[in-house]
Design an enzyme around this catalytic site. Structure first.
Site, PDB file in Angstrom:
ATOM      1  N   GLU A  51       0.807  -1.237   0.000  1.00  0.00           N
ATOM      2  CA  GLU A  51       0.000   0.000   0.000  1.00  0.00           C
ATOM      3  C   GLU A  51       0.838   1.285   0.000  1.00  0.00           C
ATOM      4  OE1 GLU A  51      -2.865  -0.378   3.177  1.00  0.00           O
ATOM      5  OE2 GLU A  51      -3.360  -2.415   2.617  1.00  0.00           O
ATOM      6  N   ASN A  80       2.165  -5.313  -2.996  1.00  0.00           N
ATOM      7  CA  ASN A  80       0.783  -5.649  -2.635  1.00  0.00           C
ATOM      8  C   ASN A  80      -0.004  -4.371  -2.371  1.00  0.00           C
ATOM      9  OD1 ASN A  80      -1.132  -7.818  -1.818  1.00  0.00           O
ATOM     10  ND2 ASN A  80      -1.040  -6.831   0.187  1.00  0.00           N
ATOM     11  N   HIS A 131     -10.397  -6.571  -1.958  1.00  0.00           N
ATOM     12  CA  HIS A 131     -11.474  -6.232  -1.003  1.00  0.00           C
ATOM     13  C   HIS A 131     -12.562  -5.516  -1.790  1.00  0.00           C
ATOM     14  CE1 HIS A 131      -8.922  -7.387   2.336  1.00  0.00           C
ATOM     15  NE2 HIS A 131      -7.993  -6.513   1.980  1.00  0.00           N
ATOM     16  N   GLU A 182      -6.006 -10.830  -0.882  1.00  0.00           N
ATOM     17  CA  GLU A 182      -6.783 -10.583   0.350  1.00  0.00           C
ATOM     18  C   GLU A 182      -8.283 -10.594   0.026  1.00  0.00           C
ATOM     19  OE1 GLU A 182      -5.408  -7.116   2.439  1.00  0.00           O
ATOM     20  OE2 GLU A 182      -3.298  -7.558   2.082  1.00  0.00           O
ATOM     21  N   ASP A 233     -12.073 -10.806  -0.261  1.00  0.00           N
ATOM     22  CA  ASP A 233     -13.329 -10.917   0.477  1.00  0.00           C
ATOM     23  C   ASP A 233     -14.350 -10.052  -0.261  1.00  0.00           C
ATOM     24  OD1 ASP A 233     -11.694  -9.163   3.200  1.00  0.00           O
ATOM     25  OD2 ASP A 233     -12.507  -8.319   1.348  1.00  0.00           O
TER      26      ASP A 233
HETATM   27  O1  G3I Z   1      -3.214  -8.224  19.099  1.00  0.00           O
HETATM   28  C1  G3I Z   1      -3.924  -7.115  19.670  1.00  0.00           C
HETATM   29  C2  G3I Z   1      -4.544  -7.505  21.000  1.00  0.00           C
HETATM   30  O2  G3I Z   1      -3.496  -7.812  21.920  1.00  0.00           O
HETATM   31  C3  G3I Z   1      -5.405  -6.344  21.539  1.00  0.00           C
HETATM   32  O3  G3I Z   1      -6.048  -6.747  22.736  1.00  0.00           O
HETATM   33  C4  G3I Z   1      -6.466  -6.000  20.474  1.00  0.00           C
HETATM   34  C5  G3I Z   1      -7.368  -4.870  20.902  1.00  0.00           C
HETATM   35  O4  G3I Z   1      -6.644  -3.653  20.807  1.00  0.00           O
HETATM   36  O5  G3I Z   1      -5.790  -5.591  19.263  1.00  0.00           O
HETATM   37  C6  G3I Z   1      -5.047  -6.695  18.719  1.00  0.00           C
HETATM   38  O6  G3I Z   1      -4.405  -6.278  17.536  1.00  0.00           O
HETATM   39  C7  G3I Z   1      -5.329  -6.098  16.460  1.00  0.00           C
HETATM   40  C8  G3I Z   1      -4.901  -7.032  15.318  1.00  0.00           C
HETATM   41  O7  G3I Z   1      -5.718  -6.803  14.135  1.00  0.00           O
HETATM   42  C9  G3I Z   1      -5.007  -8.517  15.716  1.00  0.00           C
HETATM   43  O8  G3I Z   1      -6.357  -8.811  15.969  1.00  0.00           O
HETATM   44  C10 G3I Z   1      -5.200  -4.648  15.990  1.00  0.00           C
HETATM   45  O9  G3I Z   1      -5.719  -3.807  16.999  1.00  0.00           O
HETATM   46  C11 G3I Z   1      -6.018  -4.471  14.706  1.00  0.00           C
HETATM   47  O10 G3I Z   1      -5.769  -3.165  14.186  1.00  0.00           O
HETATM   48  C12 G3I Z   1      -5.537  -5.475  13.656  1.00  0.00           C
HETATM   49  O11 G3I Z   1      -6.345  -5.313  12.500  1.00  0.00           O
HETATM   50  C13 G3I Z   1      -5.771  -5.882  11.303  1.00  0.00           C
HETATM   51  C14 G3I Z   1      -5.497  -4.751  10.297  1.00  0.00           C
HETATM   52  O12 G3I Z   1      -5.015  -5.301   9.061  1.00  0.00           O
HETATM   53  C15 G3I Z   1      -4.423  -3.817  10.822  1.00  0.00           C
HETATM   54  O13 G3I Z   1      -3.226  -4.530  10.967  1.00  0.00           O
HETATM   55  C16 G3I Z   1      -6.783  -6.848  10.699  1.00  0.00           C
HETATM   56  O14 G3I Z   1      -6.927  -7.975  11.563  1.00  0.00           O
HETATM   57  C17 G3I Z   1      -6.289  -7.331   9.338  1.00  0.00           C
HETATM   58  O15 G3I Z   1      -7.286  -8.139   8.705  1.00  0.00           O
HETATM   59  C18 G3I Z   1      -5.996  -6.133   8.427  1.00  0.00           C
HETATM   60  O16 G3I Z   1      -5.458  -6.624   7.249  1.00  0.00           O
HETATM   61  C19 G3I Z   1      -5.048  -5.611   6.296  1.00  0.00           C
HETATM   62  C20 G3I Z   1      -3.829  -6.117   5.583  1.00  0.00           C
HETATM   63  O17 G3I Z   1      -2.806  -6.393   6.523  1.00  0.00           O
HETATM   64  C21 G3I Z   1      -3.362  -5.120   4.532  1.00  0.00           C
HETATM   65  N1  G3I Z   1      -4.446  -4.842   3.582  1.00  0.00           N
HETATM   66  C22 G3I Z   1      -5.682  -4.362   4.226  1.00  0.00           C
HETATM   67  C23 G3I Z   1      -6.158  -5.375   5.248  1.00  0.00           C
HETATM   68  C24 G3I Z   1      -7.448  -4.925   5.885  1.00  0.00           C
HETATM   69  O18 G3I Z   1      -7.187  -3.743   6.599  1.00  0.00           O
END
Ligand code: G3I
Length: 374
Positions: free
Chosen positions: A160, A201, A236, A265, A267
């Site tokens: 990105e 990506n 997406h 990715e 969905d």
């Molecule tokens: O691991 C922590 C946990 O310890 C904490 O209690 C909880 C609540 O704050 O947060 C947890 O981390 C979260 C993580 O997902 C694991 O669940 C982050 O806050 C949350 O921001 C994170 O979201 C991910 C997001 O990327 C940001 O990294 C999504 O699961 C994931 O599906 C999404 O994937 C991205 C790709 O990497 C890049 N392309 C877009 C795609 C969708 O945004």
């Protein structure tokens, strides 16, 4: 009786009959067709795995994942904030676990992601001098890629890096390291692991303007004599507006540069989006209102059928380019784990994947399988 009921009824009858067979318990999932087997001559079929799934603690999908997929992407455990939380502090436990899991089930691992403006560790977010950012950048890529050298199949080296108009995103990397940070990221990754495939990506790069930005990036990387093997179109998309023509044009364009294309990715959201354009930047959010969460209890069959047709049309297109498309990865295994339940609005009930909240197949699963049987 409509086909959809007869298939599910057939599964129930067969499973019930088998489960009465003494000493034999087969779950409904185990007699399903396998996506990776059905498409094994076409492309890899992958899924993004959560921590629970990597530890095989997600009961519903423990058997399903190795049965359906031959590629896995770390949904979160290889992102900088998770794997490199402080200067000289790396947390490899989860990523190591993913590598071991994938080796056990002979799955190819795509590392996600080395250089991304989002999910940066706090110590990097506050950096403003180029020397510090460069030290983090070089150390991060060399350490993380070096650890899995020769074992990992591929890396999303840069994720990105473009704005919607195809220009470079104004990120901490661009502002401190300059435009060459992208070429340098691929150069470092290539040196750290000469065998791993190296990808760029991004989302919406099926759109012409952003596609042009990717093409410009690729030409710069190649002109520098640095390797790039493929482009990941994230995928997406809204279930009722999958941009098939633009996707086809991007596959053709990236292939003409000698690159493989992947849908990395995938969905297909069924919920209303709060914006006109198809957004996927995790850092943009919107406000809750009831209208935005129409089906909190269950997905109407009519909508599930439309989604199934959308998946079938997409896979039909990708099959047409099975020599150019090397992998299709779903961004999650089942609807319950999808990031789209909490983005762009928290607490919604979305249904974007092939398996429902009980990890059982939806119409979309059967519609994808069926196109190979035509
Ligand atoms: O691991 C922590 C946990 O310890 C904490 O209690 C909880 C609540 O704050 O947060 C947890 O981390 C979260 C993580 O997902 C694991 O669940 C982050 O806050 C949350 O921001 C994170 O979201 C991910 C997001 O990327 C940001 O990294 C999504 O699961 C994931 O599906 C999404 O994937 C991205 C790709 O990497 C890049 N392309 C877009 C795609 C969708 O945004």
């Amino acid at each position: 009786m409509p086909a959809k009921y007869s298939i599910n009824l057939f599964v129930v009858v067969v499973v019930t009959a088998i489960s009465f067979y003494p000493g034999k318990h087969i779950s409904a999932q185990q007699i399903l067709p396998s996506l990776k087997e059905v498409f094994k001559k076409d492309f890899l079929i992958g899924a993004a795995l959560s921590s629970m799934q990597i530890y095989e603690k997600d009961a519903g999908s423990v058997k399903l994942i190795p049965q359906q997929f031959n590629a896995v992407t770390a949904e979160n455990v290889m992102k900088a904030a998770e794997i490199h939380p402080q200067w000289n502090v790396y947390q490899f436990e989860m990523a190591d676990k993913l590598m071991d899991y994938a080796a056990r089930y002979r799955m190819k691992v795509n590392g996600h992601t080395l250089v991304w403006h989002s999910q940066l560790p706090v110590f990097v977010q506050h950096m403003r001098d180029a020397d510090s950012v460069m030290r983090f950048f070089v150390d991060h890529i060399n350490t993380v890629v070096g650890r899995y050298k020769g074992r990992i199949y591929s890396w999303d080296v840069v994720n990105e890096a473009l704005e919607e108009d195809g220009t470079l995103r104004r990120s901490i990397f661009l502002e401190t390291l300059g435009e060459d940070y992208i070429v340098n990221a691929f150069r470092l990754a290539q040196k750290a692991d000469p065998k791993a495939k190296l990808y760029y990506n991004d989302y919406n790069i099926e759109q012409p303007l952003k596609r042009a930005g990717v093409i410009a990036l690729v030409k710069k990387i190649k002109a520098a004599g640095v390797r790039i093997d493929g482009i990941g179109i994230q995928g997406h998309w809204p279930y009722d507006a999958v941009p098939l023509q633009y996707i086809e044009e991007s596959i053709q364009a990236f292939s003409s540069l000698g690159l493989e294309t992947m849908i990395t990715e995938l969905d297909l959201s069924v919920l209303p989006g709060p914006w006109e354009s198809n957004e996927a930047d995790i850092n943009k959010t919107a406000r809750w209102n009831e209208r935005m969460n129409p089906w909190p209890d269950a997905l109407p069959d009519t909508v599930a059928q439309i989604q199934a047709k959308a998946y079938a049309s997409l896979f039909t297109l990708l099959l047409k380019y099975n020599q150019q498309v090397s992998r299709i990865t779903f961004w999650g295994v089942n609807d319950g784990q999808s990031w789209l339940n909490d983005w762009p609005i928290k607490g919604r009930t979305n249904y974007p994947l092939l398996f429902d909240r009980n990890s059982l197949p939806k119409h979309a699963f059967y519609s994808v399988i069926e196109i190979k049987r035509k």
